[in-house]
Design an enzyme around this catalytic site. Structure first.
Site, short mmCIF file in Angstrom:
data_model
loop_
_atom_site.label_atom_id
_atom_site.label_comp_id
_atom_site.label_asym_id
_atom_site.label_seq_id
_atom_site.Cartn_x
_atom_site.Cartn_y
_atom_site.Cartn_z
N ARG A 163 -13.19 35.12 -41.26
CA ARG A 163 -11.88 35.33 -40.97
C ARG A 163 -11.37 33.95 -41.25
O ARG A 163 -11.71 32.86 -41.03
CB ARG A 163 -11.42 35.66 -39.62
CG ARG A 163 -11.75 37.16 -39.53
CD ARG A 163 -10.85 38.05 -40.34
NE ARG A 163 -10.72 39.59 -40.15
CZ ARG A 163 -11.58 40.40 -41.01
NH1 ARG A 163 -12.05 39.96 -41.99
NH2 ARG A 163 -11.76 41.73 -40.53
N HIS B 10 -10.64 38.46 -50.56
CA HIS B 10 -11.09 39.52 -49.13
C HIS B 10 -12.03 40.49 -50.05
O HIS B 10 -11.66 41.51 -49.86
CB HIS B 10 -10.07 40.12 -48.55
CG HIS B 10 -10.48 40.42 -47.16
ND1 HIS B 10 -9.78 40.05 -46.08
CD2 HIS B 10 -11.42 41.08 -46.97
CE1 HIS B 10 -10.36 40.70 -45.05
NE2 HIS B 10 -11.50 41.14 -45.41
P1 NDP Z 1 -20.69 41.24 -35.23
O1 NDP Z 1 -19.90 41.58 -34.21
O2 NDP Z 1 -21.97 42.11 -35.22
O3 NDP Z 1 -21.41 39.79 -35.09
C1 NDP Z 1 -20.55 38.75 -34.83
C2 NDP Z 1 -21.41 37.51 -34.50
O4 NDP Z 1 -20.65 36.48 -34.14
C3 NDP Z 1 -22.34 38.10 -33.33
O5 NDP Z 1 -23.52 37.01 -33.61
C4 NDP Z 1 -21.69 36.86 -32.03
O6 NDP Z 1 -22.70 36.62 -31.13
C5 NDP Z 1 -20.78 35.90 -32.85
N1 NDP Z 1 -19.90 35.05 -32.11
C6 NDP Z 1 -18.88 35.90 -31.83
N2 NDP Z 1 -18.11 34.91 -30.99
C7 NDP Z 1 -18.68 33.80 -30.94
C8 NDP Z 1 -18.52 32.55 -30.32
N3 NDP Z 1 -17.46 32.32 -29.63
N4 NDP Z 1 -19.21 31.60 -30.70
C9 NDP Z 1 -20.40 31.91 -31.49
N5 NDP Z 1 -20.75 33.06 -31.82
C10 NDP Z 1 -19.97 33.86 -31.71
O7 NDP Z 1 -19.81 41.34 -36.45
P2 NDP Z 1 -20.21 41.43 -37.93
O8 NDP Z 1 -21.40 40.71 -38.33
O9 NDP Z 1 -20.25 43.07 -38.23
O10 NDP Z 1 -18.86 40.94 -38.65
C11 NDP Z 1 -18.59 39.56 -38.53
C12 NDP Z 1 -17.20 39.40 -39.24
O11 NDP Z 1 -17.07 39.46 -40.56
C13 NDP Z 1 -16.03 40.29 -38.83
O12 NDP Z 1 -15.81 40.18 -37.36
C14 NDP Z 1 -14.99 40.31 -39.79
O13 NDP Z 1 -14.15 39.34 -39.43
C15 NDP Z 1 -15.89 39.66 -41.26
N6 NDP Z 1 -15.97 40.63 -42.09
C16 NDP Z 1 -15.27 40.20 -43.43
C17 NDP Z 1 -15.37 41.03 -44.44
C18 NDP Z 1 -15.21 40.72 -45.77
O14 NDP Z 1 -14.97 41.34 -46.73
N7 NDP Z 1 -14.50 39.25 -45.98
C19 NDP Z 1 -15.97 42.54 -44.48
C20 NDP Z 1 -16.51 42.68 -42.80
C21 NDP Z 1 -16.50 41.72 -42.09
P3 NDP Z 1 -23.39 37.22 -30.37
O15 NDP Z 1 -24.58 37.94 -31.06
O16 NDP Z 1 -23.72 36.58 -28.97
O17 NDP Z 1 -22.50 38.55 -29.70
C1 OXD Z 2 -13.57 44.25 -42.41
C2 OXD Z 2 -13.13 43.33 -43.56
O1 OXD Z 2 -13.45 43.75 -41.46
O2 OXD Z 2 -13.03 44.04 -44.63
O3 OXD Z 2 -13.96 45.42 -42.54
O4 OXD Z 2 -12.83 42.25 -43.49
#
Ligand code: NDP
Ligand code: OXD
Length: 312
Positions: free
Chosen positions: A227, A275
Site C-alpha cells: 500500500r 495497482h
Molecule cells: P496478510 O494479512 O495475509 O499478511 C500481512 C502480513 O503483514 C503478515 O505477515 C503480518 O504479520 C504483517 N504485518 C501486519 N502488520 C504488521 C506490523 N505492524 N509489523 C510487521 N508486520 C506486519 O495479507 P496479504 O498477504 O493477503 O496481503 C498483504 C497486502 O497486500 C494487503 O493488505 C494489500 O494491502 C496488498 N495487496 C496488494 C495488491 C495489489 O495488487 N497491489 C493485491 C492484493 C493485496 P503477521 O503474520 O504477524 O500477522
Molecule cells: C487488494 C488489492 O487489496 O487489489 O485486493 O490491492
C-alpha cells in the site's frame, strides 16, 4: 431456504461477477436471491463489497451474517464504525499466484540489471558488469502473510538470500524470519531489494521513513505492491535523489490513480505500475465468496476473517 445476497461492490464489478457468481452458487447448491439492489436491507444475509461500493452505512443490515470483500486489503472500510458484521477479505490462489509473479518479475529485473540492456542499445559491447548470482543477493520481504510468504518462498526457491519480517514470529523454510522493530532495522540494513507486502494499518503507516531508508545498503531497490502509505513519499523522493535508494517500483499510492503531476511519474529512478500487481480474478473469487456463504449457512467458521483489533 433462500439466502439473500446484496452485491454492493460497484456497477462494473456487478457486470463481471453476476453470471459467474450465480453459476458458483448453483454449483454449491445454494438457492440465492442475488441482486445489486437490496430491496430490504434488514433481510440481506450477505453483502459482497469492495471499496467504492454503494454502502457507507451498514446499520440497516441488521440480519447480515457477513460482509465479504473482493479485496485483500481492507483499510478503506475496516474503520467504518457501522460495519460491525464479520468481515472476510479476499484470499485465493490466483491472487497469490499473480502477486508472486509480479514480485519475482520485478525483483529479477533489478537483480539482473535488465534496464541497462533494454534501454542501452547504443552499439557498445558492455560485458564487464555482470550481476551476482541470486544466492549472493539479499532480498527482504516485509509482511509474511498470504502474499508475502508465498513471494518469499518463490524468491528462496530461486536461491535468493531471503530475509522476512512480520508482526509475529514466523518460521518459513529457506527464509530468515524476523519480527519487531529491531528485526526490521536488522532486515533493512542488509536488504539490497525490499518488497513491501504489509497491510496498511496505524502501525505500518510510513514504516519506511527517512531513518529506515538510510539504513539500507546504498543503491537498494524498493518494490511496493503493498500500500502507498507504507512509505513516506517525501523521504523516498529524497533518498532517490541522493542515490541512497537506486530504484523504486511502486504499484500502490496514497492517491490512486496517481495524479498526473506527481513527481513519481517523471522520476528516472521510479517505475509506476497502476495497482496491477495482483488482480482479484472473477472465477476464483466467486469460489471463495460462495464457500464462505456455504460455511455461513452451515454454521461453520468463515474463511479469511479480518481481525479488527490487529487492523487486518
Ligand atoms: P496478510 O494479512 O495475509 O499478511 C500481512 C502480513 O503483514 C503478515 O505477515 C503480518 O504479520 C504483517 N504485518 C501486519 N502488520 C504488521 C506490523 N505492524 N509489523 C510487521 N508486520 C506486519 O495479507 P496479504 O498477504 O493477503 O496481503 C498483504 C497486502 O497486500 C494487503 O493488505 C494489500 O494491502 C496488498 N495487496 C496488494 C495488491 C495489489 O495488487 N497491489 C493485491 C492484493 C493485496 P503477521 O503474520 O504477524 O500477522
Ligand atoms: C487488494 C488489492 O487489496 O487489489 O485486493 O490491492
Amino acid at each position: 431456504m433462500t439466502v439473500t445476497i446484496h452485491f454492493a461492490a460497484g456497477v462494473a464489478n456487478w457486470a463481471e461477477y453476476e453470471a459467474p457468481l450465480r453459476a458458483a452458487l448453483a454449483r454449491a447448491g445454494i438457492a440465492a436471491n442475488l441482486s445489486d439492489r437490496a430491496a430490504d436491507p434488514a433481510h440481506v444475509d450477505y453483502i459482497i463489497f469492495a471499496p467504492g461500493g454503494v454502502i457507507n452505512d451498514f446499520t440497516p443490515y441488521t440480519g447480515c451474517k457477513a460482509v465479504l470483500s473482493l479485496w485483500a486489503g481492507v483499510e478503506k472500510y475496516i474503520n467504518n464504525p457501522t460495519l460491525t458484521q464479520p468481515l472476510a477479505r479476499m484470499v485465493n490462489d490466483e491472487l497469490t499466484e499473480g502477486m508472486v509473479e509480479y514480485v519475482v518479475g520485478h525483483v529479477l529485473r533489478h537483480h539482473l540489471g535488465m534496464d541497462a540492456h533494454i534501454h542501452g542499445q547504443d552499439g557498445v559491447w558492455r560485458n564487464t558488469i555482470l550481476p551476482p548470482l541470486a544466492r549472493e543477493r539479499t532480498v527482504a520481504v516485509l509482511g509474511l502473510g498470504e502474499l508475502g510468504a508465498a513471494s518469499a518462498r518463490a524468491l528462496a526457491a530461486l536461491n535468493f538470500r531471503v530475509l522476512g519480517w512480520s508482526r509475529s514470529a514466523k518460521a518459513i523454510e529457506g527464509v530468515e524470519c524476523h519480527s519487531g522493530d529491531e528485526g526490521l532495522d536488522h532486515v533493512l540494513s542488509q536488504a539490497e531489494i525490499a518488497v513491501l507486502l504489509m497491510p496498511l494499518t496505524a502501525e505500518t503507516t510510513n514504516v519506511l521513513d527517512a531513518r529506515r531508508l538510510a539504513l539500507m545498503p546504498k543503491g537498494a531497490v524498493i518494490v511496493n505492491p503493498g500500500r502507498g502509505p507504507l512509505i513516506d513519499d517525501e523521504a523516498l523522493l529524497a533518498a532517490l535523489d541522493s542515490g541512497q535508494i537506486g530504484h523504486a517500483t511502486l504499484d500502490v499510492f496514497r492517491v490512486e490513480p496517481l495524479p498526473k503531476d506527481h513527481p513519481y511519474w517523471a522520476h528516472p529512478r521510479v517505475t509506476v505500475t497502476p495497482h496491477i500487481a495482483a488482480d482479484t480474478r472473477v472465477k476464483s473469487a466467486c469460489e471463495v465468496l460462495v464457500e464462505n456463504i456455504r460455511r455461513g449457512e452451515a454454521g461453520l467458521p468463515l474463511l479469511h476473517l479480518v481481525d479488527r483489533t490487529r487492523g487486518y
